[in-house]
Design an enzyme around this catalytic site. Structure first.
Site, mmCIF file in Angstrom:
data_model
loop_
_atom_site.group_PDB
_atom_site.id
_atom_site.type_symbol
_atom_site.label_atom_id
_atom_site.label_comp_id
_atom_site.label_asym_id
_atom_site.label_seq_id
_atom_site.Cartn_x
_atom_site.Cartn_y
_atom_site.Cartn_z
ATOM 1 N N HIS A 74 60.618 54.775 7.473
ATOM 2 C CA HIS A 74 59.862 55.624 6.554
ATOM 3 C C HIS A 74 58.409 55.687 7.001
ATOM 4 O O HIS A 74 57.891 54.744 7.612
ATOM 5 C CB HIS A 74 60.000 55.159 5.096
ATOM 6 C CG HIS A 74 59.473 53.785 4.780
ATOM 7 N ND1 HIS A 74 58.142 53.540 4.598
ATOM 8 C CD2 HIS A 74 60.105 52.602 4.586
ATOM 9 C CE1 HIS A 74 57.975 52.253 4.304
ATOM 10 N NE2 HIS A 74 59.151 51.656 4.304
ATOM 11 N N ASP A 76 55.780 56.571 4.860
ATOM 12 C CA ASP A 76 54.808 56.329 3.789
ATOM 13 C C ASP A 76 54.532 54.829 3.644
ATOM 14 O O ASP A 76 55.286 53.988 4.144
ATOM 15 C CB ASP A 76 55.277 56.924 2.452
ATOM 16 C CG ASP A 76 56.598 56.352 1.967
ATOM 17 O OD1 ASP A 76 57.496 56.106 2.808
ATOM 18 O OD2 ASP A 76 56.744 56.124 0.753
ATOM 19 N N ASP A 106 55.390 47.189 7.356
ATOM 20 C CA ASP A 106 56.272 48.003 6.493
ATOM 21 C C ASP A 106 55.828 49.458 6.532
ATOM 22 O O ASP A 106 55.064 49.868 5.674
ATOM 23 C CB ASP A 106 56.238 47.438 5.079
ATOM 24 C CG ASP A 106 57.199 48.131 4.146
ATOM 25 O OD1 ASP A 106 58.028 48.923 4.610
ATOM 26 O OD2 ASP A 106 57.116 47.889 2.937
ATOM 27 N N GLU A 138 59.567 56.792 0.607
ATOM 28 C CA GLU A 138 60.510 55.676 0.474
ATOM 29 C C GLU A 138 60.024 54.702 -0.571
ATOM 30 O O GLU A 138 60.798 54.192 -1.372
ATOM 31 C CB GLU A 138 60.659 54.957 1.829
ATOM 32 C CG GLU A 138 61.770 53.902 1.853
ATOM 33 C CD GLU A 138 61.336 52.514 1.398
ATOM 34 O OE1 GLU A 138 62.208 51.658 1.172
ATOM 35 O OE2 GLU A 138 60.120 52.270 1.251
ATOM 36 N N GLU A 139 58.710 54.455 -0.559
ATOM 37 C CA GLU A 139 58.152 53.390 -1.406
ATOM 38 C C GLU A 139 58.184 53.737 -2.894
ATOM 39 O O GLU A 139 57.854 52.918 -3.733
ATOM 40 C CB GLU A 139 56.708 53.078 -0.971
ATOM 41 C CG GLU A 139 56.581 52.504 0.442
ATOM 42 C CD GLU A 139 57.098 51.076 0.567
ATOM 43 O OE1 GLU A 139 57.604 50.523 -0.418
ATOM 44 O OE2 GLU A 139 56.997 50.520 1.674
ATOM 45 N N HIS A 359 53.190 45.065 1.652
ATOM 46 C CA HIS A 359 52.605 45.422 0.356
ATOM 47 C C HIS A 359 51.382 44.582 -0.018
ATOM 48 O O HIS A 359 50.829 44.741 -1.100
ATOM 49 C CB HIS A 359 53.648 45.329 -0.784
ATOM 50 C CG HIS A 359 54.820 46.253 -0.605
ATOM 51 N ND1 HIS A 359 55.644 46.618 -1.644
ATOM 52 C CD2 HIS A 359 55.294 46.898 0.486
ATOM 53 C CE1 HIS A 359 56.591 47.440 -1.195
ATOM 54 N NE2 HIS A 359 56.390 47.614 0.107
HETATM 55 ZN ZN ZN Z 1 59.430 49.656 3.746
#
Ligand code: ZN
Length: 397
Positions: A74, A76, A106, A138-139, A359
């Protein structure tokens, strides 16, 4: 310790420099990737999620035949709002063998390695294709990839394996939980707090529902994890936000809370919402007695299917060979993997970096992890350049 290539570093720096927080458009980043691929003679197709703002990108390297491998990432990232970063989150910064930046783990690290490998994929004489599938949004609930998967199912010669490059420290993960999120709104009747009998207190009704969620959470914990693979070893239920009321002396008219359940794969995902609906049905008659305008409504806001392990699947066999390992893991976070599996594609999760850094402020990926991912993809190129003499089992359909 192995070092990653300069090309991977440069591409990761470029990818990180685009602020693709999910609320923002991702078109500039996609245009950058399109341009990079075009310079290598690789055509790509946009599959729009939100016209003029968010798009996915699909590219195939090698022959347009079935049996290929999808590298899925992904584009984003989660917000940096309120986080305390040592360096600019959108400028890749190398310190002590770590590359810092939002999305480095990520999961722009994986995307950077996949792109850096394009020249080698092209030179490998692939007999089976490598597909690059880059998604958006995705997030915020694995939303963007859904039209991408539909497009693939309709137009792509059937791939034999999908590898989701979420950060697993390059371990092969063949199962993850399902994530369903809900919003419950309680509508009460406003009244002066001296006349509680003339109102319906939305917050106090919500309290009854929260008590039921607590009971459910405890029950699920008690029930445990029959697979014995997940941490925590149970279906977890949790309330994340709540808001309601206007003042101490007003019977509150509304209370809204957001909650989620993370289900062990292959368990009944309807039981939890059904139990809350049943408790709501018990509470509503007393609310209606005051006013028919009062009531409780719950809606599912996001549904990310779990990834159920399928031992010996083509994706698992391939990823274990490429990582030179013989054990698989299970994780409690959701990925796009469940959606690919739902569409019939054998799928595993395997990517560089650790979910522990995802994150968070000062997110980073170790250069050794990127190097391990490069080695993984070099072996993939060799595997895809070899004609299969026989597949352990046919691709799922
Ligand atoms: Zn991810």
């Amino acid at each position: 310790m192995a070092d990653c290539s300069m090309l991977t570093r440069e591409l990761l720096a470029q990818l990180v420099s685009f602020d693709t927080t999910s609320r923002n458009p991702n078109l500039d980043l996609i245009a950058f990737i399109e341009d990079y691929l075009a310079r290598h003679g690789v055509a790509s197709t946009r599959i729009d999620y939100e016209a003029g703002a968010k798009t996915n990108l699909l590219a195939t390297i090698g022959p347009a035949v079935s049996g290929g491998t999808v590298l899925s990432g992904h584009t984003d990232v989660v917000p940096v709002d309120g986080q305390d970063w040592t360096s600019d989150p959108f400028v890749l910064d190398e310190r002590d063998g770590r590359l810092y930046g939002r999305g480095s783990a990520d999961m722009k690290g994986f995307v950077a390695v996949a792109l850096a490998m394009v020249p080698q994929f092209l030179a490998a004489g692939l007999k089976r294709p490598v597909h690059l599938a880059f998604s958006c949004d995705e997030e915020v609930g694995c939303l963007g990839v859904r039209p991408l998967i539909r497009h693939m199912a309709a137009h792509l010669p059937r791939p034999a394996a999908v590898i989701i490059g979420e950060p697993t420290s390059m371990r092969v993960v063949n199962a993850h939980k399902a994530v369903h999120t809900y919003e419950t709104g309680v509508t009460g009747i406003e009244a002066h707090s001296s006349s509680t009998h003339k109102g319906v207190n939305a917050i106090m009704v919500a309290g009854e529902l929260l008590a039921e969620i607590n009971r459910l959470a405890a029950e699920m914990r008690e029930r445990g994890d029959p697979t014995g693979r997940f941490d925590p070893p149970f279906t977890s239920v949790h309330v994340g936000t709540i808001s309601g009321g206007t003042a101490e002396n007003i019977v509150p008219r509304t209370c809204i809370f957001n909650w989620e359940a993370r289900f062990i794969p292959d368990t009944d995902t309807e039981e939890v919402p059904a139990r809350i609906a049943a408790r709501a049905a018990e509470l509503e008659p007393a609310m209606y007695a005051v006013s028919p305008d009062a009531g409780i409504a719950t809606r599912r806001t996001v549904e990310v299917p779990g990834l159920a392990s399928s031992e010996g699947s083509e994706a698992e066999t391939l990823a274990l060979a490429l990582t030179r390992s013989n054990g698989t893991g299970a994780v409690s976070y959701g990925t796009e993997g469940g959606l690919f599996q739902q569409a019939g594609y054998p799928t595993v999760v395997c990517g560089p970096g650790s979910i522990d850094q995802a994150h968070k402020p000062d997110e980073y990926v170790d250069v050794t992890q990127l190097a391990a991912c490069e080695a993984f993809m070099q072996r993939l190129a060799r595997a895809m350049a070899t004609i299969r003499t026989g597949s352990p089992r046919p691709a799922a359909s």
